[in-house]
Every structure is written in structure tokens, then in C-alpha cells.
Design a protein around this motif. Structure first.
Motif, short mmCIF file in Angstrom:
data_model
loop_
_atom_site.label_atom_id
_atom_site.label_comp_id
_atom_site.label_asym_id
_atom_site.label_seq_id
_atom_site.Cartn_x
_atom_site.Cartn_y
_atom_site.Cartn_z
N SER A 57 2.66 6.97 4.00
CA SER A 57 3.97 5.53 4.13
C SER A 57 4.46 5.43 2.61
O SER A 57 5.13 4.61 2.89
N ARG A 58 3.51 4.94 1.68
CA ARG A 58 3.72 4.24 0.54
C ARG A 58 4.64 5.22 -0.31
O ARG A 58 4.78 4.93 -0.69
N MET A 59 4.62 6.67 0.22
CA MET A 59 5.99 7.37 -0.80
C MET A 59 7.39 6.26 0.21
O MET A 59 8.32 7.01 -0.24
N ALA A 60 7.35 5.34 1.12
CA ALA A 60 8.82 5.43 1.15
C ALA A 60 9.71 4.43 0.67
O ALA A 60 10.43 4.79 0.00
N LEU A 97 -1.24 -0.33 2.96
CA LEU A 97 -1.00 -1.11 1.66
C LEU A 97 -1.91 -2.21 0.90
O LEU A 97 -1.71 -2.02 -0.01
N ARG A 98 -3.26 -2.17 1.33
CA ARG A 98 -4.37 -1.73 0.32
C ARG A 98 -4.47 -1.22 -0.83
O ARG A 98 -5.14 -1.88 -2.04
N GLN A 104 4.73 -3.74 -6.15
CA GLN A 104 4.62 -2.09 -5.65
C GLN A 104 5.19 -2.91 -3.81
O GLN A 104 5.15 -2.55 -3.36
N LYS A 105 3.99 -3.72 -3.26
CA LYS A 105 4.30 -4.79 -1.90
C LYS A 105 5.39 -5.06 -2.10
O LYS A 105 6.40 -5.01 -0.83
N SER A 106 5.87 -6.04 -3.10
CA SER A 106 6.92 -7.12 -3.19
C SER A 106 8.10 -5.91 -2.85
O SER A 106 9.21 -6.42 -2.45
#
Length: 256
Positions: A57-60, A97-98, A104-106
Motif C-alpha cells: 500500500s506504501r506504493m500509493a 505506516l510505521r 512520506q506520511k506527510s
């Protein structure tokens, strides 16, 4: 909160809608290769729940940055927005998310906050709608849109759409419900996860639901094939669901 984005459906390219991705962007890439997707002229619509529990999902962030991707908020994305803004949510989505940096989260939060609850597609004087959940039975897009504009939060806005129970009835999975078309649109395309989808899409009146199975890559404990459904929206709009080009991809990811 953005209610809808409006786009013209051109005749030079295709609009491909892929339902219930669940974070499996590697499967999405294989699907686009299979259908010969052309980023220079084609468009990709992700009608909500394109994020999931899978770390991919981080590839989003990379996908949402592509100008030809038109994503829509679903329960998963709204839960993640709530979580990233310090709220409480029971969803398991976002454990990955961790593994992301603060920067990246921002970026991801900003991208999600800029997404609409629906996409309106205009062609030849008609309007078609893509949304994560369907327009409620007996409602019009105009009446629903007014409720969305008055909503105080993302969860409240999503709650104005049809419920999962209504979707199961509309898809013919339970009960018998009389359906009537939404008066002010050509077609409403939404998505729904079911345990063992036996077909790619279900329709009633002018509602069309892409039917997906959730466990795309959860191992041998799931014995049903993973179904990543997609449909060519151009054809749906032109043919009004009668002889539409609707295709699906069985992809367990375990063979990759």
C-alpha cells in the motif's frame, strides 16, 4: 472535503476502472500491461479501498502522483486519514505506516486529502458517476450531492451513500429488492467485496458494482480465487450496460 471531480470522457482514450485494489499495486501494474494501458491517452479510476493491510500500500504515493490516475476515497482511505490526523479508528489499514518516514506520511496525507468522494464523467450530454459506494435506492445524484456538501466529516459523508446491506441486495446476493434507475445520471459504478464472487460485475437498473474478493495475497487459508475486477467505462456509458466490454483478472499474486 472534495465532493466530486468532473471529467470529459474523450474518444481518443479509454477510462479503465479497477475496484477494491487493497494495496496490491503490483497486480495493478500487471493488469494494465495485460490490457495495453496507454498513459498518454488512457485514464485509470480507483473507486475507493485502493489501500489495504498489505505493505505494498506504501506504493500509493507514487501512483497517486501520476496525472492519469483518478482515485476516490473509500472506507480504507477515510480510516487512514482519521488515523493520520490523530483520531481513533478500528481499521487495520495503515499498519505499514510505521515503515514510512515522516516526510512520506506527510505526502500521503496531502494526497488523500485532495481526493474526491466521486468522479463525474461527462459524455454526449450525459453524466455517469463512479463512487466507492452506490447512490442509495430512491435517491438522485443531485439530492445525494446536497447531503454530501452538508456533511461535517468524511465518515459522515461516506455514510450518505448506500450501505453494504443495500449493495448486497442490489447485487442479488440476498433478498429480492425492486430497483429503479437513478434519474439524473446515465450509470453509477461502484465496488463491493464479496466472499466468493462468481462474476465480475453485478447490475440493477443503472447501478453497476464491480465485485472483488479481498484476500489477494493471504496464503493457503483462503481457497477462493482472488478477483481484481476492472471495466472499461467508455463502453459502459456508450452501451448503457447492455453489451458492455467488461473484463476481470484472476491474480493470486502467488504466481508472480
Amino acid at each position: 472535503m472534495i465532493i466530486s471531480e468532473q471529467h470529459e470522457v474523450n474518444t481518443n482514450g479509454r477510462w479503465i476502472c479497477v475496484g477494491e485494489l487493497g494495496g496490491h499495486f503490483d497486480a495493478l501494474q500487471r493488469l494494465l500491461t495485460k490490457v495495453d494501458f496507454q498513459p498518454s491517452k488512457d485514464r485509470l479510476v480507483l473507486p475507493g479501498n485502493f489501500l489495504g493491510v498489505t505493505p505494498t500500500s506504501r506504493m500509493a504515493t507514487a501512483w497517486l502522483a501520476k496525472p492519469w490516475v483518478k482515485a476516490i476515497l473509500g472506507e480504507h482511505e477515510i480510516s487512514l486519514i482519521t488515523h493520520m490526523r490523530g483520531g481513533r479508528t478500528p481499521s487495520l489499514v495503515g499498519q505499514w505506516l510505521r515503515k514510512m518516514s515522516v516526510e512520506q506520511k506527510s505526502v500521503l496525507l496531502a494526497q488523500l486529502g485532495a481526493l474526491p468522494l466521486a468522479v463525474e464523467l461527462h459524455k454526449a450530454g450525459s453524466t455517469s458517476l463512479v463512487s466507492h459506494r452506490h447512490i442509495p435506492l430512491g435517491a438522485t445524484w443531485a439530492s445525494l450531492k446536497a447531503k454530501l456538501e452538508a456533511a461535517s466529516s468524511y465518515p459522515d459523508a461516506l455514510g450518505q451513500f448506500g450501505s453494504r446491506l443495500e449493495a448486497l441486495k442490489a447485487g442479488g446476493f440476498m433478498g429480492k429488492t425492486e430497483h429503479h434507475p437513478v434519474e439524473d445520471i446515465c450509470i453509477n459504478v461502484s465496488s463491493l467485496v464479496v466472499e466468493r464472487p462468481s462474476r465480475i460485475y453485478s447490475r440493477n437498473a443503472n447501478r453497476c458494482m464491480l465485485l472483488s474478493s479481498a484476500p489477494l495475497n493471504q496464503g493457503i487459508h483462503f481457497d477462493c480465487p482472488a478477483l481484481l475486477p476492472f471495466v472499461e467505462l467508455n463502453s459502459l456509458i456508450e452501451e448503457k450496460l447492455e453489451t458492455s466490454k467488461c473484463q476481470g483478472l484472476h491474480d493470486t499474486l502467488l504466481n508472480s
